[in-house]
Design an enzyme around this catalytic site. Structure first.
Site, PDB file in Angstrom:
ATOM      1  N   SER A 178      -6.691 -38.699  -6.997  1.00  0.00           N
ATOM      2  CA  SER A 178      -5.965 -37.571  -6.406  1.00  0.00           C
ATOM      3  C   SER A 178      -4.783 -37.984  -5.551  1.00  0.00           C
ATOM      4  O   SER A 178      -3.842 -37.220  -5.402  1.00  0.00           O
ATOM      5  CB  SER A 178      -6.928 -36.706  -5.591  1.00  0.00           C
ATOM      6  N   HIS A 206      -7.929 -33.221 -11.312  1.00  0.00           N
ATOM      7  CA  HIS A 206      -6.484 -33.281 -11.585  1.00  0.00           C
ATOM      8  C   HIS A 206      -6.166 -33.517 -13.057  1.00  0.00           C
ATOM      9  O   HIS A 206      -5.014 -33.695 -13.424  1.00  0.00           O
ATOM     10  CB  HIS A 206      -5.834 -34.363 -10.715  1.00  0.00           C
ATOM     11  N   LYS A 237      -6.766 -25.768  -8.779  1.00  0.00           N
ATOM     12  CA  LYS A 237      -5.567 -26.585  -8.984  1.00  0.00           C
ATOM     13  C   LYS A 237      -4.798 -26.051 -10.187  1.00  0.00           C
ATOM     14  O   LYS A 237      -4.190 -25.005 -10.076  1.00  0.00           O
ATOM     15  CB  LYS A 237      -5.981 -28.044  -9.062  1.00  0.00           C
TER      16      LYS A 237
HETATM   17  C1  LIG Z   1      -9.389 -31.077  -4.646  1.00  0.00           C
HETATM   18  C2  LIG Z   1     -10.417 -32.007  -5.115  1.00  0.00           C
HETATM   19  C3  LIG Z   1     -11.771 -31.706  -5.009  1.00  0.00           C
HETATM   20  C4  LIG Z   1     -12.266 -30.502  -4.268  1.00  0.00           C
HETATM   21  O1  LIG Z   1     -12.038 -29.334  -4.981  1.00  0.00           O
HETATM   22  P1  LIG Z   1     -11.934 -27.961  -4.184  1.00  0.00           P
HETATM   23  O2  LIG Z   1     -12.139 -26.924  -5.215  1.00  0.00           O
HETATM   24  O3  LIG Z   1     -10.563 -27.949  -3.583  1.00  0.00           O
HETATM   25  O4  LIG Z   1     -13.008 -27.966  -3.140  1.00  0.00           O
HETATM   26  C5  LIG Z   1     -12.676 -32.571  -5.580  1.00  0.00           C
HETATM   27  N1  LIG Z   1     -12.269 -33.692  -6.193  1.00  0.00           N
HETATM   28  C6  LIG Z   1     -10.979 -34.037  -6.281  1.00  0.00           C
HETATM   29  C7  LIG Z   1     -10.590 -35.300  -6.965  1.00  0.00           C
HETATM   30  C8  LIG Z   1     -10.005 -33.210  -5.729  1.00  0.00           C
HETATM   31  O5  LIG Z   1      -8.731 -33.557  -5.781  1.00  0.00           O
END
Ligand SMILES: *Cc1c(COP(=O)(O)O)cnc(C)c1O
Length: 386
Positions: A178, A206, A237
């Site tokens: 990330s 991602h 996302k």
């Molecule tokens: C953003 C993210 C999460 C958490 O997801 P949310 O729905 O925002 O709680 C988990 N793992 C990774 C790699 C992330 O980038």
């Protein structure tokens, strides 16, 4: 006394350049936002396909609310589960090529569940050192023995697997890291999992919507499928909304339904959201042109910075980190961009390792080539500054 201690701790993180500030925006998520009464060109969000403010998705959410009302009213195992959740879970399983999926309110909770419930005391978890914090927290909650291997270091991981006395093993990795944007060596991880009879937990936060044909994610990108894979996807996302899921083998998912505390002891996400997420999935599937545009933006940024002193980490995804090093230096670069109306967040420890503070440039299909050029032009003037 307690409060004095807290005050002193806050002063200390300020001195280290580690204070974080929330920025309140006055306009919807997008490349051009209003913040603190000023217009900014933003390279901050994970809204890779530009769906967060898409009218079609907002309309689907409104339609979901008209059909289902606002709230779920209870947790899933009491009375908070609706056919909207069933439909979503079925669509997600099909989308990812897995037997079954279970939906969660957030990715953080999905990761607590996947890692924290599949391993227990006496088991062993092997995790990439740069994994997302929620995967680390899940491992700690599980009470299994946690070994973190150097980033993408397969030899080190193979050695750990070969020497563990634990009978049940879990390999855990982000697919797209990330804060670095690089890919885990997923096919090789699966080989190791096969060889050592481990489960492979993959966090595709991602990759989903961004990689693979129809945005089906990292597994589709590598053309992989296996009952050993436990896949986590997040829906806040590229999917533009909120929520998450774990997908995989029938027994794995049923175990989570029975045991995952972050599923059982929390109110279900609104069925209206599940309803809207079906539209998000449809939009993702149809977004091959947006994914091609996004790749073109990535190439444009990397080409543009190629000859400058600003060096991007090696990444082919929309996450393009410009590694600065020191916390204060990263903040200062972020501030200079900010003064010129361009918003790129400085990411500091503990989100990234000490000494690798960076600007995390994230691109979206909603950006134009002109937006990227503006960032490039600005960085080149900052290069000239003393
Ligand atoms: C953003 C993210 C999460 C958490 O997801 P949310 O729905 O925002 O709680 C988990 N793992 C990774 C790699 C992330 O980038």
């Amino acid at each position: 006394m307690f409060l004095d201690d807290l005050r002193a701790d806050l002063d200390e993180i300020d001195r280290l350049g580690l204070v974080r500030q929330r920025r309140s925006q006055q306009s919807p998520c997008g490349p051009h936002v209003l913040r603190d009464g000023r217009r900014y060109l933003s390279f901050c969000s994970n809204d890779y396909l530009g769906l967060a403010a898409a009218p079609e998705l907002g309309e689907a959410l409104a339609e979901g609310a008209r059909r289902w009302g606002a709230g779920a009213g209870a947790s899933h195992l009491v009375s908070g589960h609706y056919t909207a959740h069933d439909d979503l879970e079925q669509a997600l399983a099909e989308f990812c090529g897995c037997q079954r999926a279970i939906s969660f309110s957030t990715g953080y909770m999905a990761n607590l569940a996947a890692v924290g419930t599949l391993a227990a005391r006496g088991d062993a978890i092997f995790a990439d050192r740069l994994n997302h914090a929620s995967l680390v927290d899940g491992a700690l909650l599980s009470r299994a023995r946690l070994s973190r291997y150097p980033h993408r270091d397969l030899d080190h991981l193979a050695h750990l697997l070969a020497t563990t006395p634990a009978r049940r093993r879990l390999i855990v990795s982000d697919t797209v890291f990330s804060m670095d944007g690089d890919l885990a060596p997923v096919p090789q991880l699966l080989e190791l999992a096969d060889r050592h009879d481990a489960l492979l937990v993959l966090d595709d936060a991602h990759g989903l919507g961004v990689l693979g044909p129809q945005g089906r994610g990292t597994l589709a990108h590598f053309e992989l499928a296996s009952p050993r894979i436990v896949l986590i996807g997040t829906l806040g996302k590229a999917a533009g909304l909120a929520g998450a899921f774990v997908a995989g083998n029938l027994s794995v998912i049923e175990w989570l339904v029975q045991k995952a505390r972050s599923y059982i002891f929390t109110t279900a996400a609104p069925p209206a959201l599940a309803h809207a997420l079906l539209t998000a999935l449809r939009l993702i599937r149809g977004a091959d042109p947006q994914r091609a545009a996004l790749q073109a933006l990535v190439a444009r940024l990397r080409r543009g910075l190629g000859a400058s002193r600003w060096q991007l980490a090696d990444s082919a995804t929309p996450i393009q980190p410009l590694i600065v090093g020191g916390n204060h230096a990263a903040l200062s670069l972020s501030r200079s961009l900010d003064e010129a109306g361009v918003w790129v967040p400085a990411i500091r420890p503990p989100t990234v390792p000490e000494g690798s503070a960076r600007l995390r440039i994230s691109l979206s299909a909603a950006h134009t080539g002109g937006d990227v050029d503006r960032l490039l032009a600005l960085l080149s003037t900052l290069e000239a500054a003393p």
